[in-house]
Write an enzyme that holds these catalytic residues in place. Structure first.
Site, PDB file in Angstrom:
ATOM      1  N   ASN A  81       0.901  -1.224  -0.090  1.00  0.00           N
ATOM      2  CA  ASN A  81      -0.016   0.089   0.000  1.00  0.00           C
ATOM      3  C   ASN A  81       1.078   1.057  -0.074  1.00  0.00           C
ATOM      4  O   ASN A  81       0.496   1.905  -0.579  1.00  0.00           O
ATOM      5  CB  ASN A  81      -1.141  -0.012   1.050  1.00  0.00           C
ATOM      6  CG  ASN A  81      -0.648  -0.167   2.294  1.00  0.00           C
ATOM      7  OD1 ASN A  81       0.312  -0.971   2.514  1.00  0.00           O
ATOM      8  ND2 ASN A  81      -0.941   0.581   3.437  1.00  0.00           N
ATOM      9  N   CYS A 128      -3.517   0.987   6.741  1.00  0.00           N
ATOM     10  CA  CYS A 128      -3.834   0.337   7.906  1.00  0.00           C
ATOM     11  C   CYS A 128      -4.244   0.996   9.148  1.00  0.00           C
ATOM     12  O   CYS A 128      -5.179   0.385  10.083  1.00  0.00           O
ATOM     13  CB  CYS A 128      -2.087  -0.331   8.308  1.00  0.00           C
ATOM     14  SG  CYS A 128      -0.954   0.978   8.636  1.00  0.00           S
ATOM     15  N   GLU A 178       8.015   1.206  15.202  1.00  0.00           N
ATOM     16  CA  GLU A 178       8.876   1.734  14.400  1.00  0.00           C
ATOM     17  C   GLU A 178       9.112   3.012  14.437  1.00  0.00           C
ATOM     18  O   GLU A 178       8.482   3.745  15.131  1.00  0.00           O
ATOM     19  CB  GLU A 178       8.431   1.295  12.976  1.00  0.00           C
ATOM     20  CG  GLU A 178       8.723  -0.025  12.523  1.00  0.00           C
ATOM     21  CD  GLU A 178       8.656  -0.294  11.014  1.00  0.00           C
ATOM     22  OE1 GLU A 178       7.727   0.462  10.135  1.00  0.00           O
ATOM     23  OE2 GLU A 178       9.306  -1.091  10.468  1.00  0.00           O
TER      24      GLU A 178
END
Ligand code: NAD
Length: 498
Positions: A153, A285, A463
């Site tokens: 994506n 997401c 992250e």
């Protein structure tokens, strides 16, 4: 006209034809084929691993000082920036995302490399508090070989989020992009090569998850895998990683709530909710896919939301005014349409969309109209399962407690958006809902210096942020004697001995 990458794989610094199953990249606005290429086989992966092992162990890389290694990250950042239009074009062809969005993703990827170069140069190691006659240090070492597995994506941005910190940490990185979007990652390989990174330290191995993805997870030389993708795949990968006791970070799916309180700035809320679900055609997401509206304003708010949604510009991703581009692939559109049909069967009322757009401009593309569905309880499939498309479920709520309970009653915990003018209320609600990120009166804002990740089925680990680089390092403790004397434990036996 910009040339698309040729379709060879980047195997440990060498451009080679893949020998795995064929993969096809299409332009989803008209179904035309961008490239057919052979993906990576296990044999290709094994060659990349061998080259990575040698390159990573080479003192020329391993012993580089932080500021010297950082230069490679800055050079890659410069390369991405200089090629931003090219990357943007390739990614729009590969994924169907609007040109505006892919340009922003390219610039964000450049920023990510630059940020982790700076993190590397400015990270300290610690002199820890001494409890005996030894100087105690806590230092960090590279892990060795890192597998990075990314979804389709936002390829250039998710690639950068893994590759930059893992290289900064001194590792070699093997990147496996998704089969629907191999081209932009191959373009990244070209830029990394041009930046002069020693050969072997970086590979780009598009191909099937079960073939090359599995190899990266199972191979004993891979010390960590960083994965972004669906929850089912992530769960499977975590099982495989457990078998070899390998750490993994998992950035997975979501069904994120957005909440509009009756006291919200309505224009700000409408714009934020729409951007949260329909930008990127919902293929995000963090898409705000479950909207809760406080009951006193529910009817009015939802009717305005529907009216504005119908006016969103659905169109070709290369056109400047397009807001909702096609989905990545015709198969994915089928999956989105199936979710909507299931919602209809469950009693959902389709307030707008719920079908493909009509007309010659859309006939050949994987388009699907922005869709709003009402009348379903929070327990319905539409409110539980990730659709990953332009589909919003709307529900009313009655109180703070009610909306906290409904928001938390879901297996995912990735993001939350809430609109209110009452800051203490935003604070209470934001803290009470299980989620990795909270946006107040805004949505989908990002900063590379702010950690990102999910709770529950949305993943494990974070992250970005300064700690993002440490995830790719092993912590080591060093004790160095300061007494200059033999250890007293051995003295009785040593006395009188030769
Ligand atoms: P996916 O899980 O199907 O695939 C992700 C990657 O894993 C691909 O490269 C795929 O080839 C690979 N893969 C598949 N099977 C594998 C296996 N057995 N071993 C190793 N690798 C394997 O996901 P997708 O359809 O590409 O992407 C959509 C999903 O990604 C959505 O669920 C979305 O929510 C999630 N996502 C999460 C984030 C986040 O940061 N949390 C960001 C973007 C996308």
């Amino acid at each position: 006209m910009i040339d698309l990458p040729e379709g060879k794989l980047f195997v440990g610094g060498a451009w080679e034809e893949g020998t795995g199953p064929e993969i096809t990249s299409i332009f989803p606005a008209d179904g035309s084929v961008n490239r057919v290429l052979r993906g990576a086989s296990q044999a290709d992966g094994l060659r990349a691993i061998e080259r990575a092992r040698a390159a990573q162990a080479d003192p020329a890389w391993r012993n580089l000082k932080a500021h010297e290694r950082a230069k490679y990250l800055y050079a890659i950042a410069d390369g991405i920036e200089a090629n931003a239009d090219r990357i943007s074009f390739i990614q729009t062809r590969d994924t169907g995302k609007t040109l505006k969005e892919t340009k922003a993703l390219a610039m964000s990827a450049a920023g990510t490399f630059r940020y982790f170069g700076a993190v590397l140069e400015t990270s300290d190691e610690a002199l820890t508090v001494q409890r005996g006659d030894a100087m105690t240090l806590s230092v960090y070492e590279p892990l060795g070989l890192v597998g990075a597995i990314t979804p389709w994506n936002s390829p250039i941005a998710s690639d950068a989020q893994k590759v930059a910190p893992a290289l900064a940490a001194g590792n070699a990185v093997l990147l496996k992009p998704a089969s629907w979007s191999p081209l932009v990652s191959l373009e990244l390989a070209r830029i990394v090569e041009a930046a002069g990174l020693p050969k072997g330290l970086f590979s780009v191995l598009p191909g099937a998850g079960r073939e090359i993805g599995n190899l990266l997870v199972d191979h004993p030389d891979i010390a960590r895998v960083s994965f972004t993708g669906g929850t089912t795949t992530g769960r499977q990968l975590a099982r495989q990683a457990a078998e070899k006791l390998m750490p993994v970070s998992l950035e997975l799916g979501g069904k994120s709530p957005t909440i509009v309180f009756a006291d919200a700035d309505i224009d700000q809320a409408i714009a934020g909710v729409l951007f949260g679900i329909f930008s990127s055609t919902g293929q995000s997401c963090i898409a705000g896919a479950r909207l809760f509206v406080e009951r006193p304003i529910y009817d009015q708010f939802v009717s305005r939301l529907v009216e504005v949604t119908k006016r969103l510009k659905v169109g070709n991703p290369f056109e400047a005014d397009t807001q909702v581009a096609p989905l990545i692939h015709f198969d994915h559109r089928e999956s989105v349409a199936e979710h909507v049909e299931a919602a209809r069967a469950d009693g959902g009322e389709i307030l707008c969309g719920g079908r493909m757009p009509e007309g010659a401009d859309y006939a050949k593309g994987a388009y699907y109209l922005p869709t709003i569905i009402a009348g379903l309880p929070n327990t319905a499939r539409m409110c539980r399962e990730e659709v990953f498309g332009p589909v919003l479920a709307v529900l009313p709520f009655d109180s703070e407690e009610d909306v906290i309970a409904q928001s938390n009653d879901n297996s995912y915990g990735l993001a939350l958006g809430l609109w209110t003018k009452d800051f203490p209320k935003a604070w209470r609600v934001g803290r009470a809902i299980s989620t990795g990120t909270v946006w107040v009166n805004t949505y989908k804002q990002f900063s590379i210096s702010t950690p990102f990740g999910g709770e529950k089925d949305s993943g494990i680990g974070r992250e970005k942020g300064r700690e993002g680089m440490r995830a790719y390092m092993a912590q080591k403790s060093i004790y160095t004697d300061l007494s200059g004397k033999p250890h007293p434990w051995a003295l009785p036996a040593m006395e009188g001995a030769a």
